[in-house]
Structure formats: C-alpha cells, structure tokens
Design an enzyme around this catalytic site. Sequence first.
Site, mmCIF file in Angstrom:
data_model
loop_
_atom_site.group_PDB
_atom_site.id
_atom_site.type_symbol
_atom_site.label_atom_id
_atom_site.label_comp_id
_atom_site.label_asym_id
_atom_site.label_seq_id
_atom_site.Cartn_x
_atom_site.Cartn_y
_atom_site.Cartn_z
ATOM 1 N N GLU A 199 0.855 -1.173 0.000
ATOM 2 C CA GLU A 199 0.000 0.000 0.000
ATOM 3 C C GLU A 199 0.899 1.233 0.000
ATOM 4 O OE1 GLU A 199 -2.782 0.386 3.246
ATOM 5 O OE2 GLU A 199 -3.592 2.258 2.445
ATOM 6 N N GLU A 240 -7.632 1.967 -3.360
ATOM 7 C CA GLU A 240 -8.360 1.711 -2.119
ATOM 8 C C GLU A 240 -9.293 2.893 -1.888
ATOM 9 O OE1 GLU A 240 -5.902 0.775 1.235
ATOM 10 O OE2 GLU A 240 -4.909 -0.884 0.198
ATOM 11 N N ASP A 283 -11.928 0.222 1.398
ATOM 12 C CA ASP A 283 -11.049 0.532 2.521
ATOM 13 C C ASP A 283 -11.885 0.792 3.772
ATOM 14 O OD1 ASP A 283 -8.600 0.899 3.661
ATOM 15 O OD2 ASP A 283 -8.118 2.749 2.584
ATOM 16 N N GLU A 332 -6.379 -5.017 8.310
ATOM 17 C CA GLU A 332 -5.506 -3.849 8.470
ATOM 18 C C GLU A 332 -4.968 -3.789 9.889
ATOM 19 O OE1 GLU A 332 -7.307 0.010 6.083
ATOM 20 O OE2 GLU A 332 -7.483 -0.079 8.234
#
Length: 592
Positions: free
Chosen positions: A358, A448, A478, A535
């Site tokens: 990311e 995202e 996201d 995450e």
Amino acid sequence: MIDDSSMTAPVQMLLVEDSQDDSLLIMHRLRSNEEPIAMTRVDTAFALEEALEAKAWDIVVSDYHLPMLSGLAALEIVRRHDAEIPFILVSATVGEEVAVDAMRSGANDYVMKNKLARLLPAFQRELRESRSRRAGRVERDAQRSRIDRLAHFDLATGLANRASFEENLAVLVQDAAAKGAMLAVVVMQLDRHATISGVAGRHAGDEIVVQAAARVASLTHEPAAIARLDADLLAVVIRRVDANREAVYAFQQRMSIAFRAAFVLSACEYRLTPSLGIAIYPDDGTEVQILVRNAEAAAARAHAGSDPYLFYSRQMTVRDAERLALENRLRHALDRDEFVLHYQPKVGIPDGRIAGFEALIRWQSPELGLVHPDQFIPVLEETGLIVEVGAWVLRQAALDHRRWCERAANVPRIAVNVSVGQLRHRDFMSIVAEALAGTRASPAIDLEITESLLMENIEESIAKLAAIRELGVGISIDDFGTGHSSLAYLARLPVSALKIERLFIATMLTDPGGRKLVATMIDLAHSLGLKAIAEGVETAQQAEALRRLGCDEMQGYLVGRPAPWQETATLLAADGVRRREVSPVAPSRALP
Ligand code: C2E
Ligand code: CA
Ligand code: CA
C-alpha cells in the site's frame, strides 16, 4: 547594434605613430581587412587624450618609440580611459623582454616592424575577441534584467508578483500616510483554480489567472498594482477609501458581475468565484507585509466559509494564520518535491509471501518535518489541491513499480488510496488512465476507496469503478466496517477486496463479540467472492486468530511498517530470492 556596426560602419582605429611613412606602411598591411577602417593618427600624449575623450575607438595600434611619447606611456593613457580596448604595439627594436613587459602592462599583442605580415591577423583577432567580450557583457546585462524580472514578475503569467506588489503598496501607503488617507488591500482567492490546474494542466491554470487579472484590471484605477501573490491569489489596492468603505463595496459589486461570465479556454468553460479578503490601512495594519497577510487571512476565511468577501478582523485568530501558513506550504509542496511515498507490505495468510504494497503519502516539510497524511489530507481536500496531489501519488506509485520490476521478479501490485475530492472529480477516469500510461507492462496499480465514500453516491460510484476496472485496475473497499454498507449495494460494486478497518482488528481479541464481528466480515467478503484483508495487525495472536478465521491477507506493524521504496525494494528482493529457493508447495515463510 554590435552586428550592425560590424556589417557596415568602418572600424574606428586610433594609430599612435609619428612617422607618416610608417603609418602608410601599417595601413597598407591592413588594406585587405574585410571591413573598411577609419584611421586617425596622433603622436602626442595630449592628442591621444583628446582623441580618447572625443569618442569610442575599436582598436589602438601604437608605435613603441615616438619622439614625444613612449609606447608604454601611450598604453597607460589608453588603459586609463578604457580597460578593454585592444592595444597592439608595433616596434622596430623591441626586445623580447620589453614585449613581455608591454603585454603585462595590458597590451594585447606586439608586432615587429620587420614581421609586419603578422599585423593583420593580430588586428583581426583582437577586434573579434573584443567584440565577443562586449557581447558577453551585453548578455550578462540581459541576464541581470531577466533576474530582475524574475524577482518582480510571476514567470508563468508575466503578472507582478508578491515582491513587486509589496513595493508598489509601500509607495501607495507612504502617499496615503502623507495625506492622512485610507486605502484597502484586496486579496482575491480564485476558487476552483487548483482543480482546473490539476485537470487541464498548470498552463491552463496560469492562463485562467491571466484572464481573471485582466477582468480585475478593468475594474480598478490602479491596474498597475495588480499582482499574483500565489497560484490562485490575486491582489489589488483600492485608493480613496473612506470610513464607510464605499469604494470597497463598489469594487466587490463590480467584481462579482465581472466574474459571472465563464472563462473560456480551448473551447472549455470554467467558472471561477473569487473570495475577497480585505485589509484597510491604517486600521488593520500600517506595515505593508501585515496588511497583505491580514487580507490573505480574510480571503482564506471567506473561501472556507463560501463568503464572497470578508473584511479582516482581529478575531481572525492565530489559528487562521497557522492554518493559512500550512495551506501555503502545502501549495508549494508539490513543486518543491516535498511529498514522498512510503510502502507497507501486505502478506498472504498463511504463506507469509508479499501479496501487495500500500502506498502511503508523507510530507517531508522543511519547516515541519515528516508530516503524516491525517494532518494534511483534509487540508488538501478543502483546497482542491487533492486532485493534483492525488494524480502525483498515482504517477509516483507507477514509477516506483517500474523501478521495482527492474530489481526483482514477480513484483506484487501497489494499492493507492483515493479520497473524496478525487473520486468525485468528473475527470477521475482520465487522471487514472494518464498516470498509468507510462507503465509498459499491464498497470499493476490498484485503488483503495473508503466504504463511506462509495456509499455516499452509490450509482455514480458503480459506473465510475466499472470503467476504471476496464483499465486493469483492481479496487478494494477501505476501512470496511465503518461505512454501513448495504449488502445489496456491496454485491453490485465492482470491487475485488474488503479491507477490514484497523479498529476491529485492534479490539478483536479484547472486546466481547470482537472476534465474531471480524469473522462475519470475512465470511461476508467470501460470500461476495471478495478477498478479506486485515488492516493494522500488530500481534502474533491477532495473526493466528485471523488465520483460523480464513482471512486471506494481512497488513500491519507485525509484518512491516511503511518505509521508503529503497528499503522495501530490499525486502522484495529477499522475498524474490526465497521464492526461487523453495519448492512451490512449501510455504516460503512461516507466520510469526
Ligand atoms: P488507511 O488507508 O487506513 O491507511 C492505513 C494507516 O494505518 C496508515 O496510516 C498506516 O501507516 C497505519 N498502519 C498500518 N499498520 C498499522 C499498525 O499495525 N498499527 C497502527 N496503529 N497503524 C498502522 P497513515 O500512513 O498515517 O495514513 C493515514 C490515512 O491517510 C490512510 O488511512 C489513508 O486514508 C490516508 N492516506 C494515506 N496516503 C494517502 C494518499 O496517497 N492519498 C489519499 N487520498 N489518502 C491517503
Ligand atoms: Ca488504505
Ligand atoms: Ca484504515
């Protein structure tokens, strides 16, 4: 001018020589010079001085030994008048050491009378060199005036810049002070300018500012005092302001009418609404810089509150000033290359292989240090700068991906975060396409997008995302779990993964029901045919729980913190090597 004279006007030559015969001899030697030569002969110090006073000469040729004057004395006189004019010494008797001495004293060359054939080439060379020295000086002068222009004018538009505005304002303030008069500094923030520059290019943005400045100029008595303070900030001075500020209101009225018509640029129409900030001399400051700063603060406040204009007031507090300073720094951050991307790996569960990265933006501010996105993304959003910065992020990620591919095999994809201002923009598609255009191989960039953003305007989101997927770009939802998606809509979104918000991972082992909640989200993802990505995984316990729940990938400090691409490239190379060593069935790296 120099070229003209060398084409037509004769070479002005001053000959210091007492003998008529020697003069003729010298002129005979010079007869084949391409340009005509106008010769004047002198033979005393007095006559020499007079000649030098009278006009500018191109070249001096001097005998070494005259009855009333030595060649070296002549040289000294010439040099006193002009340090650079070519001076050639001609002599019957001069010895080597005398010649060297003469050269040291500033003669350009010397020629023996018995080798007078050397005179013409020496003459021509000295003329040529002196002309190019002079041309160099002209060039330097031109350069100096260019630098002066740079200091006072905005390069892109030719409008006066901040420095020049402040200089003009200082004069007007002085004048007002002498007369006991008031004046107003008006700063105009051109709303949507940053967006136009982001989409149509910086050149278009500049063009619009030029047009806007022309409209403003038609409304003021001081057109010369219009300046561009910043990319989207124009400023003017209004004189003859009185206590009821009539002149300012009148100006504002005319402004709003003048900006009603769209600006046209290569067949596209753009509408700009200026937000005016006004500071009054002497009420809001007596110093030029303070007046300008206060007018800017008022303009920023007007812009933020969608007011067409605001007068500066002392209540516009320190916070405004700080916020304004931040905004101004951010405006320059792109130009000054202050943004960087850090990369954080996502790994597969349970094999631990890098499944993707990311891209997370950082701002390396010279004044503030490394600034995290939560502190500046909202400001970028509000100012519209997000469009330009977001396009940079996409381009940079594509570039970094290409560089990775040069170092390692099987480089995973890079995910880039997209925010409201970007997605909502009607040219978002082409911005994405353009950023990826440079990549030779199929673009390995994904997006995202936060759940709440997608749900805000679902039909439009679906259409846009479907088009973007056509470009080979994958899309993840996201911060999943925070946006209250309806299942029906989720099923229709053209996305490939759900990223479970860090908050849920952080509490999954401590909150009652936390684990169940995460399990539900993972199952939901799978039932929609999507990957589940966790995450903010920080502990081995969380990783183990996620593995049992069948989560596909994870990301977090446990696996790796966001880092500059050089560091990540090393990680990637190590991962690549390991890939080649292990057999396809064995996991290459056990979970921590
Ligand atoms: P996000 O998309 O939720 O990104 C994940 C954030 O969590 C990142 O913060 C990351 O550094 C942090 N993080 C990752 N692993 C862990 C962990 O194990 N523990 C903890 N406590 N935190 C972890 P960061 O880099 O500060 O970014 C914050 C947000 O700013 C991002 O949240 C994203 O929404 C936004 N953002 C970042 N880069 C960009 C960008 O280029 N464009 C846009 N539009 N937004 C960006
Ligand atoms: Ca993200
Ligand atoms: Ca998040």
